[in-house]
Design an enzyme around this catalytic site. Structure first.
Site, PDB file in Angstrom:
ATOM      1  N   PHE A 149       0.808  -1.218   0.000  1.00  0.00           N
ATOM      2  CA  PHE A 149       0.000   0.000   0.000  1.00  0.00           C
ATOM      3  C   PHE A 149       0.840   1.265   0.000  1.00  0.00           C
ATOM      4  O   PHE A 149       0.368   2.322  -0.415  1.00  0.00           O
ATOM      5  CB  PHE A 149      -0.935   0.022   1.223  1.00  0.00           C
ATOM      6  CG  PHE A 149      -0.236   0.272   2.542  1.00  0.00           C
ATOM      7  CD1 PHE A 149       0.097   1.547   2.949  1.00  0.00           C
ATOM      8  CD2 PHE A 149       0.079  -0.781   3.395  1.00  0.00           C
ATOM      9  CE1 PHE A 149       0.742   1.782   4.165  1.00  0.00           C
ATOM     10  CE2 PHE A 149       0.723  -0.568   4.599  1.00  0.00           C
ATOM     11  CZ  PHE A 149       1.054   0.717   4.988  1.00  0.00           C
ATOM     12  N   LYS A 173      -1.405  -7.740  -8.678  1.00  0.00           N
ATOM     13  CA  LYS A 173      -2.341  -7.716  -7.554  1.00  0.00           C
ATOM     14  C   LYS A 173      -1.877  -6.618  -6.604  1.00  0.00           C
ATOM     15  O   LYS A 173      -1.028  -6.831  -5.751  1.00  0.00           O
ATOM     16  CB  LYS A 173      -2.356  -9.074  -6.847  1.00  0.00           C
ATOM     17  CG  LYS A 173      -3.684  -9.398  -6.110  1.00  0.00           C
ATOM     18  CD  LYS A 173      -4.081  -8.414  -5.019  1.00  0.00           C
ATOM     19  CE  LYS A 173      -3.210  -8.536  -3.787  1.00  0.00           C
ATOM     20  NZ  LYS A 173      -3.675  -7.558  -2.702  1.00  0.00           N
ATOM     21  N   GLU A 176      -5.219  -3.723  -1.738  1.00  0.00           N
ATOM     22  CA  GLU A 176      -6.638  -3.369  -1.778  1.00  0.00           C
ATOM     23  C   GLU A 176      -6.928  -2.101  -0.990  1.00  0.00           C
ATOM     24  O   GLU A 176      -8.056  -1.584  -1.033  1.00  0.00           O
ATOM     25  CB  GLU A 176      -7.484  -4.532  -1.241  1.00  0.00           C
ATOM     26  CG  GLU A 176      -7.334  -4.861   0.229  1.00  0.00           C
ATOM     27  CD  GLU A 176      -6.139  -5.763   0.526  1.00  0.00           C
ATOM     28  OE1 GLU A 176      -6.128  -6.366   1.623  1.00  0.00           O
ATOM     29  OE2 GLU A 176      -5.214  -5.864  -0.318  1.00  0.00           O
ATOM     30  N   SER A 226       5.824  -6.841   4.028  1.00  0.00           N
ATOM     31  CA  SER A 226       6.418  -7.146   5.322  1.00  0.00           C
ATOM     32  C   SER A 226       7.182  -8.460   5.281  1.00  0.00           C
ATOM     33  O   SER A 226       6.948  -9.317   4.418  1.00  0.00           O
ATOM     34  CB  SER A 226       5.321  -7.229   6.393  1.00  0.00           C
ATOM     35  OG  SER A 226       4.502  -8.365   6.170  1.00  0.00           O
ATOM     36  N   CYS A 281       9.766   1.223   3.424  1.00  0.00           N
ATOM     37  CA  CYS A 281      10.731   0.237   3.891  1.00  0.00           C
ATOM     38  C   CYS A 281      12.147   0.771   3.913  1.00  0.00           C
ATOM     39  O   CYS A 281      13.037   0.154   4.496  1.00  0.00           O
ATOM     40  CB  CYS A 281      10.657  -1.030   3.035  1.00  0.00           C
ATOM     41  SG  CYS A 281      11.242  -0.800   1.341  1.00  0.00           S
ATOM     42  N   GLU A 382       9.517  -3.516  13.049  1.00  0.00           N
ATOM     43  CA  GLU A 382       9.354  -2.497  12.008  1.00  0.00           C
ATOM     44  C   GLU A 382       8.046  -1.766  12.290  1.00  0.00           C
ATOM     45  O   GLU A 382       6.957  -2.299  12.081  1.00  0.00           O
ATOM     46  CB  GLU A 382       9.313  -3.134  10.621  1.00  0.00           C
ATOM     47  CG  GLU A 382       9.211  -2.101   9.515  1.00  0.00           C
ATOM     48  CD  GLU A 382       9.089  -2.704   8.121  1.00  0.00           C
ATOM     49  OE1 GLU A 382       9.548  -2.073   7.161  1.00  0.00           O
ATOM     50  OE2 GLU A 382       8.521  -3.809   8.009  1.00  0.00           O
TER      51      GLU A 382
END
Length: 499
Positions: A149, A173, A176, A226, A281, A382
């Site tokens: 995201f 993909k 969402e 992640s 990240c 994180e």
């Protein structure tokens, strides 16, 4: 309410599963959009469209592919504000940050435009009498990308432009949580002339992900997200015989030596820790202060952090926006509220921050935790939010040992005026990307992006040379032709006579 559907075979395809996900405006907390969540059958439809397109796209000329990509690059450039606006509306990052994301994605499109030089093979002549050996690279077939995201345009552009330039077809993909940018990227690709089925977008949750990981016609999977999910993607897709590059999480450190320019280091720490609300990240989430500079450095960071203006991403005055969801906002806040009990000095606590007129938004202020221990939750995990932790060491060696003990190895940086120390650091540190007086060392497009240890699962980094190798496979051809002197008698090997 706006509806986001799938993009399959060159057109919008309405969701048929009956399942829909909410998309919120993080600045207001209001649900503004519903996104279709694909069933396994809908994923199969997208893969089938990609497989059918590969029959011709995989053998298309490099001239055709690059011509389309050049037109695509021009369209993306012309529509960059529109793409950025969608990112701001669904992710929450400020418009300038969203524009920066689009620009970094465009770098990889530009790399793909020059794919002709990347796909050149090798030739060795006369390895034996009249025997030549050549090496070529060919596309894999249908490949998939599962993207996060936090960069809904950039990370997809790190994947599919190179993949299709190499001759593959692609099923994306996206997250969402902010799906609209991915559809616009696909629509612009079609406008540029990309044939139907070469790029497909299916929205969904774990059902769609698992369908891609298990699908027998998907040859490779790229993932950014992640560490726990990256590990799952790698394990599951590999078990199904797929090539995998799965980029995971991070805890990026910035080592500040006593000789560093502390003003420059503080500027860098604030921009790298709090930019994009810390939801990246490559954020610097841990500063390691060496020697006696800790107090001064923390004071400088605090002074700068307190001036950052937080507000809606579409307000030009805003420097940082909200977090993506309320649940994520509450999770990030938990690390700050529990920090003092675990021994940290809470220099800044941003958990109570609100924005007037947008009280229902997913707001959190900037937090700064000093003298953090390596066994605290705020250091080990994180956080993925605007929380910067500061650790203290007495020596350079202690700082390097601390960083290398982390299970993550995505990116790191050192701030120093000492070239010898910087050289030692880049060789001794256990991370895939290193910055010297550069806080966020994201490589340019023609180098590859990726970490070490629990920050990467798979053998290939993303984009650059590694990206080209990931989306192609090598073939070696050994050739022997008879010498013309050995031809049967009576055969004329001269030029044909025209008259």
């Amino acid at each position: 309410m706006k509806t986001v559907n799938h993009w399959i075979g060159g057109k919008t395809v309405e969701g048929a599963s009956g399942n829909w996900g909410p998309v919120t405006d993080p600045a207001t907390g209001a649900v503004t959009t519903q996104v279709a969540l694909a069933s396994a059958e809908e994923v199969d439809s997208a893969v089938a469209a990609a497989k059918a397109a590969f029959a011709t796209w995989g053998t298309s000329s490099l001239a055709q592919r690059t011509g389309i990509l050049f037109r695509y690059r021009a369209l993306l450039d012309a529509r960059r504000d529109d793409i950025a606006a969608l990112i701001t509306a669904e992710h929450g990052k400020v418009h300038s940050d969203a524009l920066g994301e689009v620009a970094r994605g465009l770098e990889i499109v530009e790399l793909a435009c020059g794919i002709t030089t990347q796909l050149k093979g090798e030739l060795s002549t006369q390895v034996s009498s009249r025997v030549d050996v050549s090496s070529i690279r060919q596309p894999l077939g249908v490949v998939a990308g599962i993207t996060p995201f936090n960069f809904p345009a950039m990370v997809p552009m790190w994947m599919f432009p190179l993949a299709v330039a190499c001759g593959n077809t692609f099923v994306l993909k996206p997250s969402e949580k902010d799906p609209s940018a991915a559809n616009l990227l696909a629509e612009l690709a079609a406008e540029a002339g990309l044939p139907d089925g070469v790029l497909n977008v299916v929205h969904g949750d774990k059902v769609a992900v698992d369908a891609l990981l298990a699908h027998p016609d998907v040859a490779a999977v790229s993932f950014v997200g992640s560490t726990p999910i990256a590990r799952y993607i790698h394990t599951t897709a590999s078990a199904n015989g797929k090539r995998v590059q799965a980029l995971g999480g991070a805890k990026n450190h910035m080592l500040v030596l006593p000789d560093a320019d502390l003003d420059a280091a503080a500027d860098a720490a604030v921009s790298a820790a709090y930019g994009s609300a810390g939801e990246r990240c490559m954020a610097i989430s841990a500063v390691v202060a060496v020697g006696a500079i800790g107090d001064e450095l923390v004071a400088k960071i605090r002074e700068r952090a307190e001036k950052i203006k937080i507000g809606p991403g579409n307000d030009p005055a805003s420097e940082m926006g909200p977090l993506i969801t309320k649940a994520h906002r509450d999770k990030v806040a938990g690390y700050v509220t529990g920090a003092a009990a675990q021994g940290a000095d809470v220099v800044l606590d941003g958990t109570g921050h609100t924005v007037e007129g947008f009280e229902e938004g997913h707001w959190i202020g900037l937090s700064l935790l000093d003298k953090v221990s390596t066994d605290s939750d705020a250091y080990r995990d994180e956080i993925f939010g605007p929380v910067l932790v500061v650790l203290r060491t007495e020596t350079y060696e202690e700082g390097v040992d601390l960083i290398n003990a982390s299970p993550f190895g995505n990116g790191t940086a050192i701030f120093t005026r000492d070239g010898g120390a910087a050289r030692r650091f880049q060789l001794e540190i256990e991370a895939g990307m290193v910055g010297v007086n550069v806080p966020i060392p994201v490589p340019v497009g023609y180098h590859s992006f990726g970490g070490w240890k629990d920050s990467l699962f798979g053998d290939h980094h993303i984009y650059g040379n590694d990206g080209v190798h990931f989306y192609t496979r090598g073939k070696v051809v050994t050739t022997r032709w008879p010498d013309p002197s050995e031809a049967p008698a009576g055969v004329d090997l001269g030029f044909p006579r025209n008259h």
